[in-house]
Design an enzyme around this catalytic site. Structure first.
Site, mmCIF file in Angstrom:
data_model
loop_
_atom_site.group_PDB
_atom_site.id
_atom_site.type_symbol
_atom_site.label_atom_id
_atom_site.label_comp_id
_atom_site.label_asym_id
_atom_site.label_seq_id
_atom_site.Cartn_x
_atom_site.Cartn_y
_atom_site.Cartn_z
ATOM 1 C CB SER A 102 -0.944 -0.041 1.207
ATOM 2 O OG SER A 102 -1.900 0.966 1.156
ATOM 3 C CG ASP A 243 -2.917 -0.645 -2.408
ATOM 4 O OD1 ASP A 243 -2.913 0.540 -2.003
ATOM 5 O OD2 ASP A 243 -3.454 -1.565 -1.773
#
Length: 446
Positions: A102, A243
């Site tokens: 992430s 992401d």
């Protein structure tokens, strides 16, 4: 064996436990065995990843583990996390896997699992996989080993799906949009979708090299998008993370707006249109008190959860609600998606700009936030300063001093070796003093 799963899958530094090739192989085999308990044929799993260098290593290791237990693997390549949730369900897969850390630096990586319904796995399913990892994993017979192949149109399928969330009668013609993709998974997806809907697109952070993901750009560094907005005279800036499951907005003046402001706008709009289920927004304990006060004034309710979009989604599904998210920019709209989706949230905001004719600066200022301060205290391995009596006494005293004027929240990060110290208070001097003293005490006790 140490616990593998945290608040959002498994995450850590690449090539160190648990983000090693050996563990990824074993984890893939365990997940394959868990989802292929009936030993029948035809089981499939989709795997996506972001742009980290270590993604190649983990993708190959997971593929080897999954095929060794008879799962057929469909490799999507670099796609946003929400694309994996969507394609798991769309392609009738038994399991979806996203390889990403992430918003973390490129040296980290992670593995997130999605069930056949496209939602992230439950605690019970994660515990089941961990139990298999810790034991003996039964491989498939030679004739039952799975196959692996690349899916060339996975990104395109997701892009077409995302566009269906944008009102069919509207276009983005005349809007100049900066989109910062953080050199991450949406580096092609986001600019293409916005351009196809008619916007003039200024792309930023779209040259991934495996090591520059989130580096001085994206949702964790919105100043980069803000500078581009001002330099190009853009109408709005969109900053995604590595992401692309979270979003931060920048208005035409260069001011930054977080997920709380986006959720406030969507909640009021949806309530006005009669489609905010239960007249409730689900958000975490990190969301600003100003958001709660604003919603109450609109006759709406804020339901709080623990930090993590998985907790938000669990509460949404349990209560039948369709809008939730986090201050950090995860926006979950279960009418459209099974997880946070930064691009989808951007399209919802842009549609409101087009529909209302309002500038971004007006739409992203839905409420006045209560002053909030956050400090992250990085911990050495094995340290737990929250067990210190001195720290606990200090925290109790600060909570008493904030009574009636604000609140204090201290929690361990589920994705990094950090303790997050957050406070809100109408007295900004007391706010700074509270957070700084607790942070320094934690550092001293670590």
């Amino acid at each position: 064996m140490d616990k593998l799963f945290g608040t959002d899958g498994i995450r850590g530094q690449a090539n160190q436990f648990p983000m090693t090739a050996e563990m990824a192989l074993r984890l893939g085999a365990a997940a394959g065995r868990f989802f292929r308990r009936d030993h029948s044929d035809g089981h499939r799993v989709v795997i996506g990843k972001d742009t980290r260098m270590s993604g190649y290593m983990l993708e190959n290791a997971l593929t080897a583990g999954l095929t060794s237990t008879g799962m057929n693997v469909l490799l999507l390549g670099p796609v946003p996390t929400p694309a994996v949730g969507y394609l798991t369900r769309s392609m009738r897969a038994d399991l979806g896997v996203m390889i990403s850390a992430s918003h973390n630096p490129h040296t980290d990586n992670g593995i997130k699992f999605f069930g056949p319904d496209g939602f992230k796995l439950s605690d019970e399913a994660e515990a089941g996989i961990e139990a298999i990892v810790a034991g003996e994993i039964q491989p498939a017979q030679p004739q039952n080993i799975g196959r692996a192949r690349r899916i060339e149109d996975g990104r395109g399928r997701y892009q077409e799906f995302v566009k269906t969330s944008f009102p069919s009668g509207l276009r983005l013609d005349g809007l100049k949009v900066v989109v910062d993709c953080a050199h991450g998974a949406a580096y092609r997806t986001a600019p293409e979708v916005l351009w196809e809907l008619g916007a003039e697109v200024i792309p930023v952070g779209v040259a991934p090299d495996g090591r520059n993901i989130n580096a001085g750009c994206g949702s964790t560094h919105p100043e980069t998008a803000a500078a581009a907005v001002l330099a190009h005279g853009a109408d709005i800036g969109i900053a995604l993370d590595g992401d692309a499951d979270r979003i931060i907005l920048v208005d035409e003046t260069g001011k930054v707006a977080d997920g709380d402001q986006i959720m406030a706008l969507l909640a009021v709009r949806w309530a006005t249109e009669g489609r905010l289920r239960g007249n409730t927004l689900v958000a975490t304990v990190m969301s600003n008190l100003g958001l709660e006060t604003f919603l109450t004034g609109q006759g709406l309710r804020l339901q709080r959860t623990a930090v993590g979009d998985r907790h938000v989604v669990t509460a949404m599904r349990a209560g039948g609600f369709n809008l939730g998210g986090e201050q950090s920019g995860h926006i979950v709209m279960t009418d459209h998606a099974t997880t946070g989706d930064g691009l989808l949230a951007a399209l919802q905001f842009l549609s409101e700009m087009v529909r209302s004719g309002e500038k971004a600066s007006r739409l992203v200022r839905q409420f006045q936030p209560v002053p909030q301060r956050l400090r992250n205290v990085r911990l050495p391995a094995g340290a737990d300063p929250l067990k210190s009596d001195l720290v606990q006494r200090l925290i109790a005293g600060k909570e008493s001093s904030l009574m009636g004027r604000g609140r204090l929240l201290i929690r361990k990060s589920g994705t990094e070796p950090l303790i997050r110290v957050m406070a809100e208070c109408t007295d900004e001097h007391l706010l700074a003093q509270t957070v700084d003293e607790i942070a320094e005490a934690l550092q001293g006790a670590a």
